[in-house]
Design a protein around this motif. Structure first.
Motif, PDB file in Angstrom:
ATOM      1  N   TYR A 200       0.836  -1.209   0.000  1.00  0.00           N
ATOM      2  CA  TYR A 200       0.000   0.000   0.000  1.00  0.00           C
ATOM      3  C   TYR A 200       0.870   1.258   0.000  1.00  0.00           C
TER       4      TYR A 200
ATOM      5  N   ASN B 149       2.179   2.011  -3.486  1.00  0.00           N
ATOM      6  CA  ASN B 149       1.205   2.565  -4.413  1.00  0.00           C
ATOM      7  C   ASN B 149       0.729   3.960  -4.039  1.00  0.00           C
ATOM      8  N   HIS B 150       0.913   4.348  -2.762  1.00  0.00           N
ATOM      9  CA  HIS B 150       0.288   5.588  -2.307  1.00  0.00           C
ATOM     10  C   HIS B 150       1.224   6.518  -1.530  1.00  0.00           C
TER      11      HIS B 150
ATOM     12  N   ILE C  10      -4.422   3.498   6.846  1.00  0.00           N
ATOM     13  CA  ILE C  10      -3.508   2.365   6.714  1.00  0.00           C
ATOM     14  C   ILE C  10      -3.846   1.268   7.721  1.00  0.00           C
TER      15      ILE C  10
ATOM     16  N   LYS D 218      -6.561  -0.798   6.239  1.00  0.00           N
ATOM     17  CA  LYS D 218      -6.050  -1.699   5.208  1.00  0.00           C
ATOM     18  C   LYS D 218      -5.440  -2.952   5.830  1.00  0.00           C
TER      19      LYS D 218
END
Length: 292
Positions: free
Chosen positions: A197, A200-201, A211, A214
């Motif tokens: 993650y 990608n971010h 987060i 996630k």
């Protein structure tokens, strides 16, 4: 060399010819970059240390490596590379996709040996040094592929594949293959999800609430879990990752410092400059001038 093309968290960019994904990168720490952050990918990676020494961490276990060491990293394992003290290290980074060795039609070499090795259900030693049994034969396979990769004669993929098959034959027969003692630890798999993650971010604003959701944890549990696992708070780690990405862009691109700061997730240039200087003991401008 633009290491953004291959050293990221979970690498997605192809390595080499799309029809034959095998490539070798010469690397030097700290001349090319100071640190390769924790990441994972779907390719096999071989790190072949040529000079000096450094530290390679695999699944949170650090190992000191010196000239001659060969490190075998199977797909999916978390790993990072960094300096050992003030020492320099030159190494080859050999990356290839397992598909170049796997048969489309099931055969014994794929189902009994290669697929279990690449999936982690069979495990091999991580490090091979000049003192290891069979080291000269293993290193000869890599050296032969290095040599033919310099000229790329007609049909060179056949030669490279032959040496890779020989490499895994030697590993399978002489280097202590054993059954993996169970499924991957849940903590390790959860951290891989978090790191993916971040990959990608990292250029976006990421909140602890976001987060943690996630990862399937409460905010307080996530903050404790991340610090215990990574040795730093999530915010500190995210900023460190952003600064590493910025340092690479300063060397590999002509973008302005303002644009680079924004690209890696800093919306305040003054704050970015302060954090960068604290991390690298140089301003972004000084860093670019010295490393370009």
């Amino acid at each position: 060399m633009n290491i953004l093309e291959y050293e990221n968290y979970q690498e997605k960019k192809s390595h080499g010819d799309p029809l034959f994904p095998y490539i070798t990168y010469p690397c030097s720490i700290p001349l090319d970059f100071l640190h390769v952050p924790l990441h994972w990918h779907d390719e096999v990676e071989i790190i072949y240390v040529k000079k000096g020494c450094g530290t390679i961490t695999v699944d949170f276990s650090p190992c000191r490596v010196t000239a001659g060491t060969i490190v075998l990293i199977i797909p999916g394992r978390l790993h990072s590379i960094e300096q050992y003290g003030e020492d320099c290290m030159e190494y080859e980074n050999i990356i290839f996709h397992p598909s170049i060795l796997l048969s489309r039609n099931a055969d014994a070499s794929s189902t009994d040996i290669l697929q279990p090795l690449f999936s982690g259900s069979l495990s091999l030693p991580l490090l091979y040094t000049p003192e290891s049994e069979g080291y000269l034969e293993l290193s000869a396979c890599i050296d032969a592929n290095d040599e033919i990769s310099r000229t790329h004669p007609k049909g060179y993929p056949l030669f490279i594949k032959s040496q890779l098959f020989m490499l895994f034959f030697l590993l399978y027969n002489h280097c202590g293959v054993k059954e993996h003692p169970g499924k991957p630890r849940k903590s390790l798999e959860k951290m891989k999800l978090v790191l993916k993650y971040i990959e990608n971010h990292y250029m976006d604003k990421i909140t602890i609430e976001e987060i943690a959701a996630k990862a399937g944890l409460s905010q307080s549990h996530f903050m404790k879990y991340f610090k215990n696992t990574m040795g730093a708070s999530f915010t500190c780690y995210l900023n460190e990752y952003r600064l590493i990405m910025a340092s690479r862009l300063l060397v590999s691109s002509d973008s302005s410092i303002l644009d680079i700061a924004a690209e890696v997730g800093f919306d305040n240039l003054s704050y970015f400059n302060r954090r960068f200087k604290k991390r690298f003991s140089q301003t972004p401008r000084e860093y670019r001038k010295e490393h370009t």
